[in-house]
Motif scaffolding. Sequence first.
Motif, PDB file in Angstrom:
ATOM      1  N   ALA A 417       0.710  -1.283  -0.154  1.00 38.51           N
ATOM      2  CA  ALA A 417      -0.133  -0.124   0.122  1.00 38.51           C
ATOM      3  C   ALA A 417       0.882   1.284  -0.076  1.00 38.51           C
ATOM      4  CB  ALA A 417      -0.922   0.171   1.222  1.00 38.51           C
ATOM      5  N   ALA A 418       0.414   2.336  -0.658  1.00 31.74           N
ATOM      6  CA  ALA A 418       1.113   3.784  -0.674  1.00 31.74           C
ATOM      7  C   ALA A 418       0.165   4.682   0.110  1.00 31.74           C
ATOM      8  CB  ALA A 418       1.359   3.870  -2.055  1.00 31.74           C
ATOM      9  N   ALA A 419       0.670   5.917   0.237  1.00 27.31           N
ATOM     10  CA  ALA A 419      -0.192   7.106   1.161  1.00 27.31           C
ATOM     11  C   ALA A 419      -0.500   7.864   0.252  1.00 27.31           C
ATOM     12  CB  ALA A 419       0.940   7.350   2.079  1.00 27.31           C
ATOM     13  N   PHE A 420      -0.378   7.918  -1.245  1.00 26.20           N
ATOM     14  CA  PHE A 420      -0.837   8.825  -2.085  1.00 26.20           C
ATOM     15  C   PHE A 420      -0.756   8.376  -3.236  1.00 26.20           C
ATOM     16  CE2 PHE A 420      -0.986  13.053  -4.115  1.00 26.20           C
ATOM     17  CZ  PHE A 420      -2.150  13.553  -3.809  1.00 26.20           C
ATOM     18  N   TRP A 421      -2.009   8.655  -4.407  1.00 21.99           N
ATOM     19  CA  TRP A 421      -1.968   7.996  -5.624  1.00 21.99           C
ATOM     20  C   TRP A 421      -0.947   8.106  -6.570  1.00 21.99           C
ATOM     21  CZ3 TRP A 421      -1.540  10.477 -10.247  1.00 21.99           C
ATOM     22  CH2 TRP A 421      -1.616  11.901 -10.249  1.00 21.99           C
ATOM     23  N   THR A 422       0.002   9.136  -6.375  1.00 18.83           N
ATOM     24  CA  THR A 422       0.898   9.274  -7.255  1.00 18.83           C
ATOM     25  C   THR A 422       2.015   8.173  -7.105  1.00 18.83           C
ATOM     26  OG1 THR A 422       2.074  10.553  -5.671  1.00 18.83           O
ATOM     27  CG2 THR A 422       0.774  11.886  -7.204  1.00 18.83           C
ATOM     28  N   GLU A 423       2.243   7.991  -5.972  1.00 17.12           N
ATOM     29  CA  GLU A 423       3.109   6.689  -5.409  1.00 17.12           C
ATOM     30  C   GLU A 423       2.759   5.399  -5.455  1.00 17.12           C
ATOM     31  OE1 GLU A 423       5.384   7.562  -1.952  1.00 17.12           O
ATOM     32  OE2 GLU A 423       6.436   9.043  -2.634  1.00 17.12           O
ATOM     33  N   ALA A 424       1.333   5.285  -5.365  1.00 22.47           N
ATOM     34  CA  ALA A 424       0.703   3.787  -5.504  1.00 22.47           C
ATOM     35  C   ALA A 424       0.788   3.792  -6.965  1.00 22.47           C
ATOM     36  CB  ALA A 424      -0.786   4.145  -5.336  1.00 22.47           C
ATOM     37  N   GLY A 425       0.542   4.735  -8.064  1.00 24.90           N
ATOM     38  CA  GLY A 425       0.919   4.367  -9.384  1.00 24.90           C
ATOM     39  C   GLY A 425       2.293   4.031  -9.836  1.00 24.90           C
ATOM     40  N   LEU A 440      -4.035   3.869   0.415  1.00 25.78           N
ATOM     41  CA  LEU A 440      -4.976   4.106   1.419  1.00 25.78           C
ATOM     42  C   LEU A 440      -4.980   5.572   1.897  1.00 25.78           C
ATOM     43  CD1 LEU A 440      -3.667   0.949   3.703  1.00 25.78           C
ATOM     44  CD2 LEU A 440      -5.782   1.116   2.008  1.00 25.78           C
ATOM     45  N   CYS A 441      -5.721   6.438   1.051  1.00 19.24           N
ATOM     46  CA  CYS A 441      -5.716   7.640   1.290  1.00 19.24           C
ATOM     47  C   CYS A 441      -7.208   8.201   1.119  1.00 19.24           C
ATOM     48  CB  CYS A 441      -4.786   8.397   0.101  1.00 19.24           C
ATOM     49  SG  CYS A 441      -4.996   7.899  -1.474  1.00 19.24           S
ATOM     50  N   ARG A 442      -7.359   9.595   1.438  1.00 17.00           N
ATOM     51  CA  ARG A 442      -8.760   9.885   1.146  1.00 17.00           C
ATOM     52  C   ARG A 442      -9.339  10.113  -0.425  1.00 17.00           C
ATOM     53  NH1 ARG A 442      -7.769  14.903   5.593  1.00 17.00           N
ATOM     54  NH2 ARG A 442      -7.483  13.654   7.312  1.00 17.00           N
ATOM     55  N   LYS A 443      -8.362  10.470  -1.011  1.00 18.49           N
ATOM     56  CA  LYS A 443      -8.653  10.827  -2.665  1.00 18.49           C
ATOM     57  C   LYS A 443      -7.990   9.592  -3.546  1.00 18.49           C
ATOM     58  CE  LYS A 443     -10.188  15.416  -2.185  1.00 18.49           C
ATOM     59  NZ  LYS A 443      -9.844  16.944  -2.805  1.00 18.49           N
ATOM     60  N   PRO A 444      -8.157   8.348  -3.509  1.00 16.17           N
ATOM     61  CA  PRO A 444      -7.316   7.200  -4.196  1.00 16.17           C
ATOM     62  C   PRO A 444      -7.324   7.361  -5.605  1.00 16.17           C
ATOM     63  CG  PRO A 444      -9.637   6.333  -3.564  1.00 16.17           C
ATOM     64  CD  PRO A 444      -9.474   7.712  -3.030  1.00 16.17           C
TER      65      PRO A 444
END
Length: 512
Positions: A417-425, A440-444
Amino acid sequence: MATPFFSARSPLAARVRVPSPATLVLLLVFGGSAVRLLGAASTGLGIDESYMVANARSFALGYVDHPPLHVWLAGAAARLAGSESALAVRLPFVALFAGSTAVMYALAARLFGVRAGLWSALAFNVAPVFTLAHGSWVLPDGPLIFFALAAANLLVRIFFAPRPPGRPVLWWMAAGLCAGLACLSKLHGVFLFLGTFAFLLTVRSERRWIGTAGPWLGAAAALVVLAPAIVWNVRHDFATVLFQAGRLESAQGGGLAALADAVAGQALYLAPWLFVALAVCLGRALWLGRAAPQSWFLALLAAGPVLFFTAAALFAPGLPHWPMPGWLFAFPLLGDALAALTVRYPRPLRWAAIFAAAVALLLAVALVRQAATGAVSRAWPALFAKQDWTLELLDWTELASLLAERRLLDPQTPAVAAAFWTEAGKLDYALGGTIPVLCLCRKPQQFAFGPDPERFVGRDMILLGTAPVLAKHGSDVFRRFKRVELLAPAFLHRGGTPALEILLFRGVDFRG
């Protein structure tokens, strides 16, 4: 007659047969494509690119961030090539920019002559944001630019051809299809419709078209093309529209400082000398107004995005690339001005063109060199003392082998899991879709439609991210676990040396 680059009285022109403008543009297309292909193969994917390519593994009629065309192109390229390599997924975008250069030439040549077409294509190719980012990266701007220029070309044929086109309804429908494909790439395409309608209303000789079937059938054709994105948004509470509208809101506010930053950012993206020249040409076209219908048409297409997104900075800070689809239509205006100046100042303009092309080429080489090896920052550390944004082009693929070597994943720890969509990508692209990746962030963003986090309640996860992102968003992630254990960090390498530290944690007992 003198060409844009050589005086008819030049000794060189007397000895050498100077290629025609069309031939020079063809050389520009092939030469530029070769450079972009080399760059595409030499650097990793950027943040948005990694995110889009990971999204492309699951076909959908639409996606949260933008309409789907560029994601479809990347997905099709990956499937045809059997690879998600940077070169494979970027190849359609290099081809689209090659086409955009040719269509830019055709647009300006049809309006102002072949010399204006040549200058327009050249200026378009030396503008950093177009030739570097939009010319090869997996972004919605690539197909937007091509289809917007194609639509404008068809409309110019309708409005300004010496002889009226046969079966104009078909030309209107073709223009509508291209405009619809531009909208299917990025919502900026709507400005094509607004600019064209404003032109029809303000130019008396063209107002007659409003009472014919052509424009309305063209608009209907555009809606048919855009139907997949419309259907997806209706089914998902207009997620794309609301996301884009939300980007114009900011807790930081706007104001004059933000407006100044917006203008400065656009100047940097276009190159300051090009920005000033384009702004002067656009301002002149707006000043002349409908008395000069050709320049007025381009000015109306350009003014919408440029004025709207620049003025929006007064209320919420934006991004410099947002007005770029408007500046696109200022290049033929600049080409017309340069073609006129060539007659009087052939030698200075020839050297100016060589200088601008050399700067663009050196910038491209430096960017690729830095992104691939970090050599520029080692030679001149001060250039990247505050931030090395080329690290965004560093793939995180080393993490896949690192997770396996450390045996961090097992039946009790099946996901990362990542904390923000940029790093999740970045993470999702690096792992190749073999391991579930959660944001796992507010705006995934699009991760909201990925693996359901509730499947992993009671299990552990490996949490990854850079220090700045975890400092800002980590608390939202950590509180979802019974406890969080710090693991040894990972270092991603560039040119054989450590370049980026990735922090690792084990989140124990996910609570959902």
